[in-house]
Design a protein around this motif. Structure first.
Motif, short mmCIF file in Angstrom:
data_model
loop_
_atom_site.label_atom_id
_atom_site.label_comp_id
_atom_site.label_asym_id
_atom_site.label_seq_id
_atom_site.Cartn_x
_atom_site.Cartn_y
_atom_site.Cartn_z
N VAL A 142 40.29 92.93 -25.02
CA VAL A 142 40.45 91.62 -24.38
C VAL A 142 41.88 91.17 -24.63
CG1 VAL A 142 39.68 89.21 -24.36
CG2 VAL A 142 38.03 91.05 -24.77
N ASP A 143 42.55 90.65 -23.59
CA ASP A 143 43.90 90.14 -23.79
C ASP A 143 43.97 88.66 -23.40
OD1 ASP A 143 43.99 90.03 -21.01
OD2 ASP A 143 45.32 91.77 -20.80
N THR A 145 45.19 87.14 -20.82
CA THR A 145 44.81 86.84 -19.44
C THR A 145 43.30 86.82 -19.30
OG1 THR A 145 46.86 87.79 -18.57
CG2 THR A 145 45.01 87.60 -17.05
N ASP A 146 42.61 87.76 -19.99
CA ASP A 146 41.14 87.75 -19.99
C ASP A 146 40.62 86.44 -20.58
OD1 ASP A 146 41.08 90.35 -18.97
OD2 ASP A 146 41.03 91.24 -20.98
#
Length: 200
Positions: A142-143, A145-146
């Motif tokens: 998960v980053d 933006t996610d």
């Protein structure tokens, strides 16, 4: 800015906040001006676009979220900081119904008046997420933006009458999905077991 111009601007923001909270982000600018006892031309002199008006309404909240991320990083564990910031961020995005679609579009549009504020908010969340990932408390696929997308999705769900009563529970579910199994167990112990919203 002259005192009378500042008074008009402040009046427009106060009225716009009430109207957009009630009618959503697509509320008529002409209606906002009318309720503020001003002409549309006056509103447009202060806020040339809908995005500029929303940016003025949201910028303080976004700045507070950026500062809040720094405070949480210093005062809380990586898991607690990430979950607390996620809750605050969803609450902010939900404050003005329908604003999430404009926020999402603004991320990819540097010309939008909302762009800088949205990028700053995403950056703040990314820092807390990276800290939790480094501690092994959040999944690594998960980053930032996610995370921003999940905030937008949760705020949208809160806008839907059929899902509104489930909003807190769904936020718990999403937060759990971001955390690793060890962090979820620790979060459960800190909450005293299953959350009241999840038990519904």
């Amino acid at each position: 800015m002259r005192a009378d111009a500042r008074k008009n601007r402040d009046r427009l923001l106060t009225v716009a906040g009430a109207v957009i909270t009630e009618q959503g982000a697509e509320a008529s600018l002409r209606d906002i001006a009318r309720k503020a006892d001003m002409g549309l031309a006056t509103l447009l002199r202060h806020f040339p676009t809908r995005e500029a008006l929303l940016d003025a309404l949201l910028r303080t909240n976004f700045d507070d979220l950026t500062a809040r991320a720094g405070e949480l990083e210093e005062s809380s564990s990586p898991t607690d900081a990430l979950v607390a910031w996620l809750r605050d961020c969803v609450a902010c995005a939900h404050a003005y119904r329908g604003v999430t679609s404009l926020m999402s579009a603004a991320l990819e549009d540097p010309a939008s008046a909302l762009h800088a504020s949205c990028v700053a908010m995403r950056t703040a969340g990314t820092g807390l997420l990276a800290r939790a990932q480094a501690a092994g408390e959040a999944r690594t696929d998960v980053d930032g933006t996610d995370l921003f997308a999940l905030v937008a999705a949760l705020a949208w769900l809160g806008d839907q009458p059929v899902f509104e009563a489930r909003a807190d529970h769904l936020l718990d579910v999403v937060a759990s999905a971001i955390l690793t199994s060890g962090a979820r167990r620790g979060e459960g112990r800190r909450r005293g077991g299953v959350s009241s919203t999840a038990a519904r």
